[in-house]
Design a protein around this motif. Structure first.
Motif, PDB file in Angstrom:
ATOM      1  N   SER A  33      17.573   5.972  14.656  1.00 22.47           N
ATOM      2  CA  SER A  33      16.785   4.878  14.116  1.00 22.47           C
ATOM      3  C   SER A  33      17.197   4.588  12.681  1.00 22.47           C
ATOM      4  CB  SER A  33      15.289   5.194  14.166  1.00 22.47           C
ATOM      5  OG  SER A  33      14.970   6.250  13.288  1.00 22.47           O
ATOM      6  N   MET A  34      17.032   3.338  12.307  1.00 22.37           N
ATOM      7  CA  MET A  34      17.236   2.913  10.926  1.00 22.37           C
ATOM      8  C   MET A  34      16.034   2.088  10.522  1.00 22.37           C
ATOM      9  SD  MET A  34      21.293   1.950  10.707  1.00 22.37           S
ATOM     10  CE  MET A  34      21.343   2.131   8.909  1.00 22.37           C
ATOM     11  N   GLY A  35      15.679   2.196   9.246  1.00 25.61           N
ATOM     12  CA  GLY A  35      14.496   1.461   8.830  1.00 25.61           C
ATOM     13  C   GLY A  35      14.345   1.399   7.337  1.00 25.61           C
ATOM     14  N   TRP A  36      13.187   0.884   6.939  1.00 25.12           N
ATOM     15  CA  TRP A  36      12.876   0.681   5.526  1.00 25.12           C
ATOM     16  C   TRP A  36      11.505   1.239   5.202  1.00 25.12           C
ATOM     17  CZ3 TRP A  36      16.548  -1.458   2.398  1.00 25.12           C
ATOM     18  CH2 TRP A  36      17.628  -2.099   3.031  1.00 25.12           C
ATOM     19  N   TYR A  37      11.446   1.961   4.107  1.00 26.66           N
ATOM     20  CA  TYR A  37      10.198   2.397   3.502  1.00 26.66           C
ATOM     21  C   TYR A  37      10.079   1.701   2.149  1.00 26.66           C
ATOM     22  CZ  TYR A  37       9.360   6.268   6.781  1.00 26.66           C
ATOM     23  OH  TYR A  37       9.086   7.026   7.894  1.00 26.66           O
ATOM     24  N   ARG A  38       8.895   1.709   1.598  1.00 22.65           N
ATOM     25  CA  ARG A  38       8.704   1.196   0.244  1.00 22.65           C
ATOM     26  C   ARG A  38       7.690   2.056  -0.497  1.00 22.65           C
ATOM     27  NH1 ARG A  38       5.621  -4.573   1.566  1.00 22.65           N
ATOM     28  NH2 ARG A  38       3.647  -3.666   2.312  1.00 22.65           N
ATOM     29  N   ALA A  40       5.318   1.586  -4.004  1.00 25.91           N
ATOM     30  CA  ALA A  40       4.842   0.839  -5.162  1.00 25.91           C
ATOM     31  C   ALA A  40       4.346   1.827  -6.215  1.00 25.91           C
ATOM     32  CB  ALA A  40       3.722  -0.100  -4.751  1.00 25.91           C
ATOM     33  N   PRO A  41       4.297   1.427  -7.479  1.00 24.40           N
ATOM     34  CA  PRO A  41       3.828   2.332  -8.530  1.00 24.40           C
ATOM     35  C   PRO A  41       2.441   2.875  -8.232  1.00 24.40           C
ATOM     36  CG  PRO A  41       4.833   0.390  -9.485  1.00 24.40           C
ATOM     37  CD  PRO A  41       4.749   0.132  -8.016  1.00 24.40           C
ATOM     38  N   GLY A  42       2.303   4.191  -8.305  1.00 24.26           N
ATOM     39  CA  GLY A  42       1.015   4.817  -8.094  1.00 24.26           C
ATOM     40  C   GLY A  42       0.601   4.945  -6.641  1.00 24.26           C
ATOM     41  N   LYS A  43       1.489   4.569  -5.721  1.00 20.77           N
ATOM     42  CA  LYS A  43       1.167   4.646  -4.300  1.00 20.77           C
ATOM     43  C   LYS A  43       2.158   5.536  -3.567  1.00 20.77           C
ATOM     44  CE  LYS A  43      -1.131   0.160  -3.935  1.00 20.77           C
ATOM     45  NZ  LYS A  43      -1.213  -1.112  -3.147  1.00 20.77           N
ATOM     46  N   GLU A  44       1.751   5.979  -2.387  1.00 20.28           N
ATOM     47  CA  GLU A  44       2.628   6.794  -1.569  1.00 20.28           C
ATOM     48  C   GLU A  44       3.677   5.919  -0.878  1.00 20.28           C
ATOM     49  OE1 GLU A  44      -0.492  10.409  -0.424  1.00 20.28           O
ATOM     50  OE2 GLU A  44       0.332   9.119   1.135  1.00 20.28           O
ATOM     51  N   ARG A  45       4.798   6.546  -0.544  1.00 25.20           N
ATOM     52  CA  ARG A  45       5.822   5.832   0.199  1.00 25.20           C
ATOM     53  C   ARG A  45       5.295   5.526   1.599  1.00 25.20           C
ATOM     54  NH1 ARG A  45      11.993   7.942   0.060  1.00 25.20           N
ATOM     55  NH2 ARG A  45      11.417   7.871  -2.165  1.00 25.20           N
ATOM     56  N   GLU A  46       5.521   4.300   2.066  1.00 29.99           N
ATOM     57  CA  GLU A  46       5.044   3.908   3.386  1.00 29.99           C
ATOM     58  C   GLU A  46       6.169   3.280   4.199  1.00 29.99           C
ATOM     59  OE1 GLU A  46       2.123   0.789   3.505  1.00 29.99           O
ATOM     60  OE2 GLU A  46       3.331  -0.598   2.320  1.00 29.99           O
ATOM     61  N   LEU A  47       6.081   3.465   5.508  1.00 32.70           N
ATOM     62  CA  LEU A  47       7.034   2.827   6.405  1.00 32.70           C
ATOM     63  C   LEU A  47       6.757   1.334   6.446  1.00 32.70           C
ATOM     64  CD1 LEU A  47       9.224   2.913   8.651  1.00 32.70           C
ATOM     65  CD2 LEU A  47       7.337   3.223  10.266  1.00 32.70           C
TER      66      LEU A  47
END
Length: 120
Positions: A33-38, A40-47
């Protein structure tokens, strides 16, 4: 050694579009699989979105209908078309390749991250 190289981030106004690209290189035999997480400042990484080798996809609810993930298996490249961007989409976007089979075995890999900023 497998490497992921991302491109396409930047500054865009609300309602605008961006296209992220991520190319995997190295002695790759297969990628599950290939994908993207992001993150944001002060937040956890999310799929954000993922695409599996069979073609199935998975999106976080907040981007459904706005983002589209696609994949070129021959080039080991994944894309994220982001439309109707909102300020809350602002984050560092990370590409990932999961269960990559290479000459070194099976492992997961991450890109260095690319900044997406949505602001007027």
């Amino acid at each position: 050694q497998v490497q992921l190289v991302e491109s396409g981030g930047g500054l865009v106004q609300p309602g605008g579009s961006l296209r992220l690209s991520c190319a995997a290189s190295g002695s790759i035999l297969s990628i599950n699989s290939m994908g993207w997480y992001r993150q944001a400042p002060g937040k956890e990484r999310e799929l954000v979105a993922a695409m599996f080798s069979g073609g199935s996809t998975n999106y976080v609810d907040s981007v459904k209908g706005r983002f589209t993930i696609s994949r070129d298996n021959a080039k080991n490249t994944v894309y994220l078309q982001m439309n109707n961007l909102k300020p809350e989409d602002t984050a560092v976007y990370y590409c990932t390749a999961q269960n990559v089979r290479s000459r070194n075995g099976v492992d997961d890999y991450w890109g260095q991250g690319t900044q997406v900023t949505v602001s007027s």
